[in-house]
Design an enzyme around this catalytic site. Structure first.
Site, PDB file in Angstrom:
ATOM      1  N   SER A 207      40.030  38.938  32.925  1.00 55.13           N
ATOM      2  CA  SER A 207      38.722  39.283  32.386  1.00 55.13           C
ATOM      3  C   SER A 207      38.310  38.249  31.332  1.00 55.13           C
ATOM      4  CB  SER A 207      38.730  40.710  31.845  1.00 55.13           C
ATOM      5  OG  SER A 207      37.424  41.209  31.672  1.00 55.13           O
ATOM      6  N   GLU A 335      35.782  45.756  41.618  1.00 58.19           N
ATOM      7  CA  GLU A 335      35.769  45.409  40.198  1.00 58.19           C
ATOM      8  C   GLU A 335      34.952  46.388  39.348  1.00 58.19           C
ATOM      9  OE1 GLU A 335      37.277  43.208  38.395  1.00 58.19           O
ATOM     10  OE2 GLU A 335      38.003  41.618  39.710  1.00 58.19           O
ATOM     11  N   HIS A 438      38.665  47.020  38.268  1.00 55.67           N
ATOM     12  CA  HIS A 438      38.912  46.038  37.221  1.00 55.67           C
ATOM     13  C   HIS A 438      40.095  46.484  36.367  1.00 55.67           C
ATOM     14  CE1 HIS A 438      37.626  42.708  34.690  1.00 55.67           C
ATOM     15  NE2 HIS A 438      37.704  43.466  33.611  1.00 55.67           N
TER      16      HIS A 438
END
Length: 530
Positions: A207, A335, A438
């Site tokens: 990230s 995600e 995610h």
């Protein structure tokens, strides 16, 4: 100066290492030596607030290195107390530390399987957290399994939020990135004393950590400081100078001060961090002012300042203005599902397929699909998709999946070897609603399925297929850090070979074909004023 294990397997005292600034004493943990909270820079407060990082002052004697360093003030809706001060990952807060210790935000941690070794490969972890939060002390980042596989593992804290990324008149931009570069310089000077090879450094991040690394791939001050890179879920977030300046002005106005280093230095760091949280929550109320940034809820990110960052990583690499390296890059299949579920919007519609409205899906497509025909292309590719499906797909693509794919392609164009993967294994808890969301990859890669995050996603007793994917991803990290190859073929624009990690993993043509076609030739554009 080192203290080693005895030949009979016992411990001959706690491990000690002499760094360039002084000696540190760590602890033995599971037969490995671990050192926590080593300063690589002076506390960036007082006269050094909003300044570029300055090397830590040397010290006399032996400095205890047994507790994680404190983190810079955190922002965002999920802010909790500083884990490093509350015993995160089994570390008690140091009640005897002096008051200034809470401001030592620039520290790093080293875990080594063999202090007496020479030239072990080094993995440097840069945490995520949307550029406004995060800490190296997160239990999901426990390095024990990776160190047990023969890596020297380093993790670091850096400035986040306004302290690290607000564009402030009278201060250098992208201070969080400058902190990371300073930590890499420390590693180059000192890691050999911990058994690591300064010529075999791999940076890894997920990230915002992956976005930081994407930037570091292209900036001159970071050249030569690492050899390989691992980037999971690369975000496309960058701000133009104009937008970043407007954000700082808004912050300063809310605080009743000037948008300058002198003005903001009068605001206590935690109060400033709280205002970043408040501004992030208010962005969505004024899309006419903030444009695409309004949809992210995060007001600060790396800035195209014209000095450290002159352009985004994708054109810099593809245009030959930066050299390619060995790159392991990937994303999860779903995600945006994490944010959709946490906001209470996924699966809450009348038909059970999603609570996002047609209007919200239309706005997402208009703002984030590549122009001029991307919105129509998404609808044509998914004619039966619900509004929630369309919204989650375009957000997943624009914010993480396509920036990751395009980075693999740009790095290959720059002469590097890119290895691409998609994590398709779904979380098993909460009825599987999170999908392959995610951050699902973090406990899998570190082998921390027993951490709080791992248990929330995979349960108290992860299924055999979950453990198998975790082992495969860990092996890929170790092989790549050691040799430059994770164990599958490199990505090439022709066959587009991609490793899909699932209950039955396979190497196939890039699986998100419709998204690839929609984004062909389009790099993530920086956020700008509307």
């Amino acid at each position: 100066m080192t203290t080693m294990m005895g030949r009979g397997g016992g411990m001959a005292g706690e491990p000690e290492v002499r760094t360039a600034a002084g000696a540190v004493r760590g602890r033995w943990r599971g037969g490995q030596a671990e050192f926590r909270g080593i300063p690589y820079g002076r506390p960036p407060v007082g006269g050094l607030r909003f300044a570029a990082p300055v090397a830590a002052l040397p010290w006399e004697g032996v400095r205890p290195a047994v507790a994680y360093g404190p983190v810079a003030p955190q922002s965002g809706p999920a802010v909790t107390s500083d884990p490093s001060r509350s015993g995160a990952a089994g570390t008690p807060a140091d009640a005897d530390a002096d008051a200034d210790a809470d401001e030592e935000w620039l520290t790093l941690n080293v875990r080594t399987p063999d202090l007496g070794a020479a030239r072990l490969p080094v993995l440097v972890w840069i945490h995520g957290g949307a550029y406004i939060a995060g800490a190296s002390s997160d239990p999901s980042y426990d390095p024990a399994a990776l160190a047990g596989a023969g890596l020297v593992v380093v993790s670091l804290n850096y400035r986040v939020g306004a302290e690290g990324f607000a564009l402030i008149e009278g201060a250098p931009a992208n201070r969080g990135l400058l902190d990371q570069i300073a930590a890499l310089h420390w590693i180059r000077r000192n890691i050999a004393a911990f058994g690591g090879d300064p010529e075999r450094v791999t940076v890894a991040g997920q990230s915002a950590g992956a976005g930081s690394i994407a930037a570091l791939l292209t900036v001159k001050p970071a050249r030569g400081l690492f050899r390989r890179a691992i980037t999971h879920s690369v975000p496309g977030n960058h701000c133009t100078r104009a937008l970043a300046a407007e954000v700082t002005t808004a912050l300063a106005d809310r605080l009743g001060t000037a948008p300058t280093a002198a003005g903001l230095a009068r605001i206590p760091p935690r109060r400033l961090a709280g205002e970043v949280t408040a501004l992030g929550a208010a962005l969505g109320d004024h899309p006419e002012r903030w444009g695409r940034l309004a949809r992210t809820g995060v007001p600060v990110c790396p800035v195209l300042d014209g000095e450290l960052l002159t352009e985004t990583p994708w054109p810099a690499l593809a245009g030959g203005r930066a050299d390619g390296i060995d790159l392991l890059v990937g994303h999860t299949r779903d995600e945006f599902r994490l944010f959709s579920v946490l906001s209470g919007r996924h699966g809450t519609g009348p038909d059970g397929t999603g609570g996002w409205t047609d209007e919200e899906a239309r706005a997402a497509l208009e703002l984030f699909a590549p122009p001029p025909h991307g919105a129509d292309a998404y609808r044509a590719a998914r004619p039966r998709a619900t509004p929630g499906d369309l919204l989650e797909t375009v957000y997943s693509d624009a914010l993480f999946r396509m920036p990751s794919l395009r980075l693999a392609e740009a790095n290959a164009a720059a002469g590097g070897a890119s290895y691409l993967f998609e994590l398709a294994l779904a979380a098993t808890e909460f009825g599987g609603v999170f999908g392959a969301c995610h951050s699902l990859d973090v406990p899998l890669a570190f082998g921390t399925l027993g951490s709080p995050t791992g248990r929330q996603l995979f349960g108290e007793r992860p299924a055999p297929e979950v453990r198998a994917v975790s082992r495969e991803l860990q092996r890929a990290w170790v092989r790549f850090t050691t040799s430059g190859s994770p164990g599958w073929a490199a990505y090439d624009p022709g066959p587009q070979l991609t490793r899909v990690l699932d209950t039955a993993s396979s190497t196939v043509r890039y699986p998100e074909r419709s998204s690839y076609e929609i984004w062909r030739g389009h790099d993530p554009a920086p956020f700008d004023l509307p």
